[in-house]
Design an enzyme around this catalytic site. Structure first.
Site, PDB file in Angstrom:
ATOM      1  N   ASP A 160      -8.308   2.089  15.802  1.00 34.80           N
ATOM      2  CA  ASP A 160      -8.830   2.218  14.447  1.00 34.80           C
ATOM      3  C   ASP A 160      -9.183   3.688  14.218  1.00 34.80           C
ATOM      4  O   ASP A 160      -9.970   4.265  14.956  1.00 34.80           O
ATOM      5  CB  ASP A 160     -10.074   1.339  14.286  1.00 34.80           C
TER       6      ASP A 160
ATOM      7  N   ASP B 249     -10.851  -8.182   3.946  1.00 34.54           N
ATOM      8  CA  ASP B 249     -12.165  -8.567   4.460  1.00 34.54           C
ATOM      9  C   ASP B 249     -12.713  -9.646   3.544  1.00 34.54           C
ATOM     10  O   ASP B 249     -12.902  -9.425   2.349  1.00 34.54           O
ATOM     11  CB  ASP B 249     -13.094  -7.350   4.481  1.00 34.54           C
TER      12      ASP B 249
END
Length: 381
Positions: free
Chosen positions: A182, A257
């Site tokens: 990430d 999300d």
């Protein structure tokens, strides 16, 4: 089944929960939060909740449409997250009313277990190889790490070498198992083009958010053209419309999300949208138990699901963890790298109401770190 009361709870380490109760005593839970802006989202939830009291809780899609469209101004992290928590709670109520898990209402399960990954190290990782070994011993066959600390726009040889060295150490520790990187948008487009090809021999599962969302539509097509490393992104995309340019850019993995993109209703649509582009689903979820359960419900019903993020043991959760607010944590047990299909009604978890109310009295004031370069200018965190 009419909505009688909506309450919000600011709970450590950095989460916000919403509780929706109906006139017949049924309770549904949601997790609306923007990390570092929980109080702002709380105000948005409370404002959106006022006209919902007395409404039929079964009309999930109608309520979603009204919350997202009737106010004229639309979208954005705070607004979409507030809607997300309410939407999750309404789906939880629907499942509980019918005594079935939510994925049964989404067409039924297409898998019996959902693969999950664990975080290792922090933003400035030290002995990441040792942490990777620990996670493998805990039953995970995939880990994710932040690939770097702050990065300059045009990378020095040292910065590039550090990124590759960290990734190489984790690849060695994981053997033939998976790892992902990430970058939190810390790469400039130039650095991304230089570095991604160097990561190809390490076969990461994916590289997440190599550039900031503002640059994604323009530069992701160029990145997918110069490297075979799968690119994942989407945690800062808040609707199916926000995902259109990302999918057109050639990303391999969509990461909506469920607490930011409008809830279960919209994440289900994004998952189907990704499927039409041959894109895998790996929901973003460094949050609490409600968000994780909501993600899993969509995962179990989505054919293109790849892997699920979860925050047990993540470095942001000082002194608190996902299981602190659930009565039975065994539903999230990881066996052979996966969580078994949740079979309880609604979200499939039981929230400890007393623990939530007690934690809300303490609250929290979590803020994202502010990073700066050596010259004092702001750096991407």
């Amino acid at each position: 089944m009419k909505i009688a009361r909506i309450e919000t709870f600011l709970v450590p380490p950095r989460w916000l929960f919403v509780r929706v109760e109906t006139d017949d005593g049924l309770v549904g839970w949601g997790e609306p939060v923007v990390e570092g802006r929980a109080r702002t989202v709380r105000a948005a939830v409370e404002e959106l909740s006022e006209p919902l009291v007395g409404r039929d809780a079964n009309r999930i899609e109608d309520i979603w449409q009204e919350l997202t469209r009737a106010g004229f101004y639309r979208g954005g992290a705070v607004f979409a997250s507030a809607v997300a928590g309410i939407d999750q709670a309404l789906w939880d109520l629907a499942g509980k009313r019918l005594s079935v898990p939510i994925h049964e209402l989404l067409g039924g399960p297409v898998r019996d277990r959902a693969r999950v990954y664990a975080w290792i190290a922090g933003d400035r990782p030290d002995d990441i190889a040792a942490e990777a070994h620990v996670r493998r011993e805990q039953g995970f066959d995939c880990v994710k790490m932040n690939g770097s600390a702050e990065l300059t726009a045009i990378p020095s040889p040292r910065e590039v070498s550090d990124v590759v060295a960290r990734a190489s150490a984790v690849r060695e520790a994981m053997g033939d198992d998976d790892f992902a990187l990430d970058f939190h948008g810390r790469f400039s487009p130039a650095m991304a083009r230089r570095t991604l090809p160097l990561l190809e021999p390490l076969n990461p599962l994916f590289v997440e958010e190599p550039v900031v969302p503002e640059l994604a539509a323009e530069h992701l097509p160029r990145l997918t053209a110069v490297s075979t490393v799968p690119i994942a992104t989407g945690e800062r995309a808040y609707s199916r419309w926000d995902f259109v340019p990302l999918m057109d850019a050639g990303i391999a993995v969509a990461q909506p999300d469920v607490s930011h993109c409008g809830g279960i209703s919209e994440m289900r649509r994004i998952a189907a949208q990704a499927e039409t582009h041959g894109i895998s689903l790996a929901p973003h979820c460094p949050l609490g138990p409600i968000a994780l359960a909501a993600c899993l419900q969509v995962d179990f019903a989505s054919p293109n699901f790849l892997i699920q993020e979860q925050s047990r043991g993540i470095h942001y959760n000082d002194d608190w963890d996902v299981l602190d607010y659930v009565l039975d944590g065994s539903v999230f047990e990881v066996v052979d790298g996966a969580i078994e299909r949740l079979t309880g009604p609604g979200l499939g978890i039981e929230i400890d109401d007393r623990a939530v109310r007690s934690a809300d009295k303490r609250g929290h004031d979590w803020r994202a770190p502010v990073w700066r370069h050596r010259d004092g200018s702001l750096a991407e965190w």
